[in-house]
Write a protein that holds these residues in place. Sequence first.
Motif, PDB file in Angstrom:
ATOM      1  N   SER A 156       6.199  23.756  11.963  1.00 21.60           N
ATOM      2  CA  SER A 156       6.021  22.531  11.181  1.00 21.60           C
ATOM      3  C   SER A 156       7.036  21.480  11.593  1.00 21.60           C
ATOM      4  N   THR A 157       8.269  21.902  11.817  1.00 22.41           N
ATOM      5  CA  THR A 157       9.320  20.967  12.213  1.00 22.41           C
ATOM      6  C   THR A 157       8.985  20.277  13.530  1.00 22.41           C
ATOM      7  N   GLU A 158       8.448  21.025  14.483  1.00 18.33           N
ATOM      8  CA  GLU A 158       8.079  20.422  15.770  1.00 18.33           C
ATOM      9  C   GLU A 158       6.970  19.390  15.594  1.00 18.33           C
ATOM     10  N   LYS A 159       6.012  19.666  14.733  1.00 16.75           N
ATOM     11  CA  LYS A 159       4.927  18.706  14.485  1.00 16.75           C
ATOM     12  C   LYS A 159       5.465  17.456  13.792  1.00 16.75           C
ATOM     13  N   LEU A 160       6.372  17.642  12.843  1.00 17.20           N
ATOM     14  CA  LEU A 160       6.972  16.500  12.148  1.00 17.20           C
ATOM     15  C   LEU A 160       7.844  15.677  13.093  1.00 17.20           C
ATOM     16  N   LYS A 161       8.512  16.359  14.011  1.00 13.18           N
ATOM     17  CA  LYS A 161       9.339  15.667  15.002  1.00 13.18           C
ATOM     18  C   LYS A 161       8.483  14.755  15.875  1.00 13.18           C
ATOM     19  N   ARG A 162       7.349  15.286  16.329  1.00 15.98           N
ATOM     20  CA  ARG A 162       6.460  14.472  17.162  1.00 15.98           C
ATOM     21  C   ARG A 162       5.904  13.296  16.369  1.00 15.98           C
ATOM     22  N   PHE A 163       5.565  13.541  15.081  1.00 18.28           N
ATOM     23  CA  PHE A 163       5.030  12.445  14.268  1.00 18.28           C
ATOM     24  C   PHE A 163       6.087  11.361  14.078  1.00 18.28           C
ATOM     25  N   TYR A 164       7.322  11.758  13.752  1.00 13.53           N
ATOM     26  CA  TYR A 164       8.392  10.782  13.537  1.00 13.53           C
ATOM     27  C   TYR A 164       8.611   9.943  14.794  1.00 13.53           C
ATOM     28  N   GLU A 165       8.739  10.590  15.938  1.00 16.48           N
ATOM     29  CA  GLU A 165       9.005   9.854  17.176  1.00 16.48           C
ATOM     30  C   GLU A 165       7.854   8.918  17.520  1.00 16.48           C
ATOM     31  N   ASN A 213       0.857  -1.187   0.000  1.00 17.16           N
ATOM     32  CA  ASN A 213       0.000   0.000   0.000  1.00 17.16           C
ATOM     33  C   ASN A 213       0.895   1.240   0.000  1.00 17.16           C
ATOM     34  N   PRO A 214       1.578   1.500  -1.118  1.00 18.22           N
ATOM     35  CA  PRO A 214       2.657   2.492  -1.120  1.00 18.22           C
ATOM     36  C   PRO A 214       2.172   3.931  -1.003  1.00 18.22           C
ATOM     37  N   GLY A 215       3.095   4.776  -0.549  1.00 19.04           N
ATOM     38  CA  GLY A 215       2.794   6.195  -0.451  1.00 19.04           C
ATOM     39  C   GLY A 215       4.080   7.001  -0.507  1.00 19.04           C
ATOM     40  N   VAL A 216       3.973   8.250  -0.921  1.00 24.28           N
ATOM     41  CA  VAL A 216       5.114   9.156  -0.955  1.00 24.28           C
ATOM     42  C   VAL A 216       4.642  10.525  -0.472  1.00 24.28           C
ATOM     43  N   VAL A 217       5.503  11.193   0.326  1.00 25.74           N
ATOM     44  CA  VAL A 217       5.171  12.508   0.876  1.00 25.74           C
ATOM     45  C   VAL A 217       6.331  13.456   0.580  1.00 25.74           C
ATOM     46  N   PHE A 218       6.013  14.697   0.276  1.00 27.95           N
ATOM     47  CA  PHE A 218       7.029  15.710  -0.035  1.00 27.95           C
ATOM     48  C   PHE A 218       7.009  16.809   1.025  1.00 27.95           C
ATOM     49  N   ILE A 219       8.186  17.094   1.605  1.00 27.10           N
ATOM     50  CA  ILE A 219       8.308  18.132   2.632  1.00 27.10           C
ATOM     51  C   ILE A 219       9.343  19.147   2.172  1.00 27.10           C
ATOM     52  N   ASP A 220       9.028  20.402   2.290  1.00 30.42           N
ATOM     53  CA  ASP A 220       9.951  21.486   1.923  1.00 30.42           C
ATOM     54  C   ASP A 220      11.128  21.505   2.897  1.00 30.42           C
ATOM     55  N   ASP A 221      12.333  21.587   2.359  1.00 28.70           N
ATOM     56  CA  ASP A 221      13.528  21.657   3.208  1.00 28.70           C
ATOM     57  C   ASP A 221      13.492  22.846   4.158  1.00 28.70           C
ATOM     58  N   ASN A 222      12.758  23.874   3.794  1.00 28.90           N
ATOM     59  CA  ASN A 222      12.714  25.093   4.599  1.00 28.90           C
ATOM     60  C   ASN A 222      11.444  25.166   5.440  1.00 28.90           C
ATOM     61  N   ALA A 223      11.023  24.019   5.941  1.00 30.01           N
ATOM     62  CA  ALA A 223       9.815  23.970   6.766  1.00 30.01           C
ATOM     63  C   ALA A 223       9.976  24.869   7.986  1.00 30.01           C
ATOM     64  N   SER A 224       8.889  25.495   8.417  1.00 29.62           N
ATOM     65  CA  SER A 224       8.929  26.409   9.554  1.00 29.62           C
ATOM     66  C   SER A 224       9.238  25.659  10.850  1.00 29.62           C
ATOM     67  N   LYS A 225       9.601  26.409  11.867  1.00 28.38           N
ATOM     68  CA  LYS A 225       9.897  25.815  13.166  1.00 28.38           C
ATOM     69  C   LYS A 225       8.675  25.094  13.718  1.00 28.38           C
TER      70      LYS A 225
END
Length: 352
Positions: free
Chosen positions: A27-36, A13-25
Amino acid sequence: MTELSELRAEGTNPGVVFIDDNASKTSTEKLKRFYETAVREVLSIDDAYAIISELHLDYFGLKNKRGLIGALAAASFLLLHAKKSYDYTYELIVYRRKEIWGTLRFIEDASVWAADEATYPLVWDTVDVANKKLVLVPHSPCPVLFGIRGDSVDAIYKAYELIQAEPEERKMLFITNQGTDCHLKNTEKLWDYHSYILDGVVDSNPRTIEGGHVLFSLSVQRGNESVDCIAYEPTKGFRAIIRELRIGDEVTVYGSLKESTLNLEKIELRELNLVVERTPRCNTCGRNMKSAGRSQGYRCKRCGTFSAVKDKVIVERAIETGLYEVPPVARRHISKPLVRMRMGDKIIHPSR
């Protein structure tokens, strides 16, 4: 992705997501929580959709799109790695030519052993020395020819140059969380399908069960509960360490919980119990006393001498304190090998 995915396979069930290298602080905190959360908890596809929608991320998925969970976590990790948020390693994956997918791979064993000897420990889990097996080669008919994991890009490419194998289609270097133990957590409450580091005391002597697996019970210091710990048969020589445990040994276990049993990945023997209780001997004749009845002590039938308690004897142990690990053939990719855990005054016993 549409062209290359094996969509007929039930679990694809493949998927791909694109994130801007210059994500805001923010956004970065939300992505950090999701990753962990992704590497330590259990997530649903709705959890991924919520972040994708909130941060307005571009994405694409097929079938039930569950692959978006891993895709979002992986893309988040790559962004966070650039900000030096986590431990990381590298893997060079070499791919097969499409016309020979599913056929027997050709890799010259001797060249792999030579590559390992030339690059270990900067490159690790290429081979399993104790079990005399190659570890870098997949067992499935997938397009991967082999993968080389390590801490040094130069050492990885050196190993690659030394390995003699069939012609490749391409190769790619990945930044990964393999070999980092980022899945492990310390917590009082234990849940299935989560991975933990637990301090405790062995409260049952190990026993070998059907299939060659070795099991013991651990009294967990934090949370005041008991959990069974198991070294499965594929962990091979690691089971010999587990069999040497005794009631009263103070240990730290590393592993994943499934059906209320902790699958051991590593164990640290912090303090060994050197005291063993034995039936007392008669001071007069030297023979073992016999029980005088439940909670009534021990008595020598020949001499009549009495002891209220068992003798305590100091014994030597066949194992030492320190950290032990499962061999590479049984190691999860995310589990940190001891060669990456040289920590201060801790004693380590790598599997090689």
